[in-house]
Design a protein around this motif. Structure first.
Motif, PDB file in Angstrom:
ATOM      1  N   ASP A 161      16.311  47.034 -50.994  1.00 43.34           N
ATOM      2  CA  ASP A 161      16.923  45.823 -50.459  1.00 43.34           C
ATOM      3  C   ASP A 161      18.444  45.895 -50.422  1.00 43.34           C
ATOM      4  O   ASP A 161      19.104  44.918 -50.064  1.00 43.34           O
ATOM      5  N   ASP A 162      19.028  47.048 -50.805  1.00 39.61           N
ATOM      6  CA  ASP A 162      20.477  47.235 -50.751  1.00 39.61           C
ATOM      7  C   ASP A 162      20.737  48.715 -50.500  1.00 39.61           C
ATOM      8  O   ASP A 162      20.840  49.506 -51.424  1.00 39.61           O
ATOM      9  N   ILE A 163      20.828  49.078 -49.229  1.00 38.29           N
ATOM     10  CA  ILE A 163      20.917  50.490 -48.865  1.00 38.29           C
ATOM     11  C   ILE A 163      22.183  51.141 -49.397  1.00 38.29           C
ATOM     12  O   ILE A 163      22.170  52.300 -49.808  1.00 38.29           O
ATOM     13  N   ARG A 164      23.290  50.389 -49.426  1.00 35.50           N
ATOM     14  CA  ARG A 164      24.540  51.005 -49.870  1.00 35.50           C
ATOM     15  C   ARG A 164      24.474  51.402 -51.334  1.00 35.50           C
ATOM     16  O   ARG A 164      24.766  52.549 -51.704  1.00 35.50           O
ATOM     17  N   ASP A 165      24.108  50.453 -52.201  1.00 34.29           N
ATOM     18  CA  ASP A 165      24.087  50.760 -53.625  1.00 34.29           C
ATOM     19  C   ASP A 165      22.974  51.738 -53.968  1.00 34.29           C
ATOM     20  O   ASP A 165      23.104  52.533 -54.904  1.00 34.29           O
ATOM     21  N   TYR A 166      21.884  51.707 -53.207  1.00 34.78           N
ATOM     22  CA  TYR A 166      20.826  52.698 -53.405  1.00 34.78           C
ATOM     23  C   TYR A 166      21.355  54.095 -53.108  1.00 34.78           C
ATOM     24  O   TYR A 166      21.134  55.044 -53.869  1.00 34.78           O
ATOM     25  N   ALA A 167      22.087  54.246 -52.003  1.00 33.52           N
ATOM     26  CA  ALA A 167      22.611  55.556 -51.613  1.00 33.52           C
ATOM     27  C   ALA A 167      23.632  56.077 -52.624  1.00 33.52           C
ATOM     28  O   ALA A 167      23.633  57.262 -52.975  1.00 33.52           O
ATOM     29  N   PHE A 168      24.504  55.193 -53.098  1.00 39.12           N
ATOM     30  CA  PHE A 168      25.553  55.630 -54.019  1.00 39.12           C
ATOM     31  C   PHE A 168      24.997  55.929 -55.411  1.00 39.12           C
ATOM     32  O   PHE A 168      25.572  56.748 -56.129  1.00 39.12           O
ATOM     33  N   SER A 169      23.924  55.275 -55.796  1.00 37.51           N
ATOM     34  CA  SER A 169      23.348  55.321 -57.146  1.00 37.51           C
ATOM     35  C   SER A 169      24.301  54.622 -58.107  1.00 37.51           C
ATOM     36  O   SER A 169      25.395  54.176 -57.717  1.00 37.51           O
ATOM     37  N   ASP A 170      23.907  54.536 -59.374  1.00 37.25           N
ATOM     38  CA  ASP A 170      24.774  53.859 -60.339  1.00 37.25           C
ATOM     39  C   ASP A 170      25.695  54.825 -61.061  1.00 37.25           C
ATOM     40  O   ASP A 170      26.444  54.426 -61.951  1.00 37.25           O
ATOM     41  N   ARG A 171      25.645  56.109 -60.668  1.00 34.88           N
ATOM     42  CA  ARG A 171      26.520  57.103 -61.303  1.00 34.88           C
ATOM     43  C   ARG A 171      26.968  58.143 -60.273  1.00 34.88           C
ATOM     44  O   ARG A 171      26.669  59.336 -60.388  1.00 34.88           O
ATOM     45  N   PRO A 172      27.707  57.723 -59.252  1.00 35.75           N
ATOM     46  CA  PRO A 172      28.159  58.681 -58.233  1.00 35.75           C
ATOM     47  C   PRO A 172      29.284  59.567 -58.763  1.00 35.75           C
ATOM     48  O   PRO A 172      29.996  59.208 -59.701  1.00 35.75           O
ATOM     49  N   TRP A 173      29.415  60.714 -58.146  1.00 32.59           N
ATOM     50  CA  TRP A 173      30.519  61.614 -58.475  1.00 32.59           C
ATOM     51  C   TRP A 173      31.672  61.396 -57.503  1.00 32.59           C
ATOM     52  O   TRP A 173      31.461  61.156 -56.306  1.00 32.59           O
ATOM     53  N   LEU A 174      32.876  61.480 -58.025  1.00 32.53           N
ATOM     54  CA  LEU A 174      34.090  61.401 -57.208  1.00 32.53           C
ATOM     55  C   LEU A 174      34.799  62.745 -57.310  1.00 32.53           C
ATOM     56  O   LEU A 174      35.362  63.087 -58.354  1.00 32.53           O
ATOM     57  N   ALA A 175      34.741  63.516 -56.227  1.00 30.78           N
ATOM     58  CA  ALA A 175      35.292  64.868 -56.225  1.00 30.78           C
ATOM     59  C   ALA A 175      36.725  64.860 -55.713  1.00 30.78           C
ATOM     60  O   ALA A 175      37.042  65.432 -54.663  1.00 30.78           O
TER      61      ALA A 175
END
Length: 411
Positions: A186-200
């Motif tokens: 129900d929230d494609i953006r937060d699903y895609a990013f996950s709750d622990r994304p990496w910032l390179a």
């Protein structure tokens, strides 16, 4: 251990994945990369010994056909990219232990669904911070879907961004998920990013302020580039004072020769020679004078160590490479995504100037006069000294850090 790295974007998206693939290989991991089928990407990945799986349509032709800011054809392109995740990426990820993904939201959301279906580790990585939700900045504008101008609270804007993103891409994703036997999201953006994304990104160039999102900053990913400079370029550099580099990478430009003209004239106004990078805009020389030299594919790290300044569009890759080389920068944003952000960071650190000032945008057309004034500031000895100081703080182990994190996570 086997890992699939998947991305869809320009050179600035593919090159970091090559860096991570090499770092994983050095750790004993089998890694291959799903990337667009552009010939230059396949050639570059082959140069560093990375196996490639072609995905989607060539990016260069696609970028050149899109009107900046226009949403025409966006739904069709998003649907195509999502289908590629459930077909090409799913097949390539079979038997893998992890899937690391960067790229547009339809790519990331589709890829995470594939990882979910296969039961393997998923990591979303971003090579710039502006798309990650943060109360410290506004979300970028999604093509054809501006946020309400009367809203000033950043958290409310990010909530609206999530709603807009799901309206744009959620139905297509959930249709694919249903076909794969997966429940809807129900929230494609937060699903895609996950709750622990990496910032390179480099923590000096791009410090991340902690938020509710568990961002893991690894440092920028890059391949150690030992390629010598071409003989003709080396001879040009040896033949006179340090030139100014000008290049706009993979950014499409509406009037490339006009940009080339005003930039070269501004460089000449400072008594400097110029090295012009063709890039996807096909920049070229404006006359046959001997004070300019045009280059194509080249070792930018080696080149930037020998120039007086770097004039560029403000991509994460070029900004980081120039900063690591200690070259003063003049950033002339040509896109509304992360380019103004990097221009602002260069100005804030004092390692160069933003053409439009600290709040640079992509809407100001450069002139000889405006470029000359900005270039004069970039060429100031104080700017060079600051750029030299900051160069010593730029990390070079980002890909190694990320590889270790992945190994630890998969166990």
């Amino acid at each position: 251990m086997r890992v699939l790295l998947s991305t869809y974007g320009s050179r600035g998206s593919v090159e970091p994945m090559a860096g991570l693939a090499v770092a994983l290989r050095e750790s004993g991991v089998q890694a291959r990369v799903c990337a667009p089928p552009d010939e230059e990407f396949a050639k570059r990945l082959a140069e560093v010994g990375v196996e490639t799986v072609a995905m989607g349509r060539p990016v260069r032709a696609l970028v050149g056909s899109v009107t900046p800011g226009s949403a025409v054809g966006l739904a069709q392109r998003a649907a195509e990219l999502m289908t590629e995740q459930f077909d090409t990426v799913a097949a390539a990820a079979a038997g893998c232990d992890a899937l690391v993904v960067t790229g547009p939201l339809p790519v990331a959301a589709g890829a995470r669904s594939v990882a979910e279906k296969l039961g393997i580790r998923y990591v979303h990585a971003s090579h710039q911070p502006v798309s990650l939700p943060s109360p410290y900045r506004r979300p970028p504008v999604r093509r054809g879907q501006p946020v309400p101008p009367e809203t000033v609270d950043n958290r409310a804007l990010w909530d609206e961004d999530a709603r807009i993103a799901h309206t744009m891409f959620g139905e297509v994703l959930n249709t694919h998920r249903a076909s794969a036997g997966l429940p809807p999201v129900d929230d494609i953006r937060d699903y895609a990013f996950s709750d622990r994304p990496w910032l390179a990104t480099d923590p000096v160039l791009s410090p991340w302020q902690p938020t509710d999102l568990g961002v893991v900053q690894t440092g920028a990913w890059a391949v150690a580039d030992e390629r010598p400079l071409p003989d003709g370029l080396a001879a040009f550099l040896d033949a006179g004072t340090a030139p100014v580099y000008v290049g706009f990478g993979s950014t499409p430009m509406g009037a490339p020769q006009e940009i080339a003209r005003v930039t070269i004239e501004a460089i000449r106004a400072q008594g400097r020679r110029a090295v012009v990078f063709r890039g996807w805009a096909d920049l070229d020389l404006i006359d046959d004078q001997g004070d300019c030299f045009v280059v194509g594919e080249v070792n930018h790290r080696a080149l930037f160590r020998r120039v007086a300044a770097v004039v560029h569009h403000g991509s994460a890759g070029t900004t980081t490479t120039a900063a690591g080389a200690g070259a003063p920068q003049m950033v002339v944003p040509q896109g509304a995504g992360d380019q103004p952000y990097w221009a602002g960071r260069v100005a804030d650190l004092g390692i160069g100037v933003a053409h439009d000032g600290p709040t640079a945008t992509a809407t100001s057309a450069p002139t000889v006069e405006s470029l000359s004034a900005a270039l004069q500031a970039a060429l100031d000895p104080g700017t060079r000294a600051r750029a030299t100081d900051v160069a010593g703080t730029i990390r070079t182990d980002g890909a190694t850090v990320a590889a270790k994190l992945l190994l630890d996570a998969v166990g």
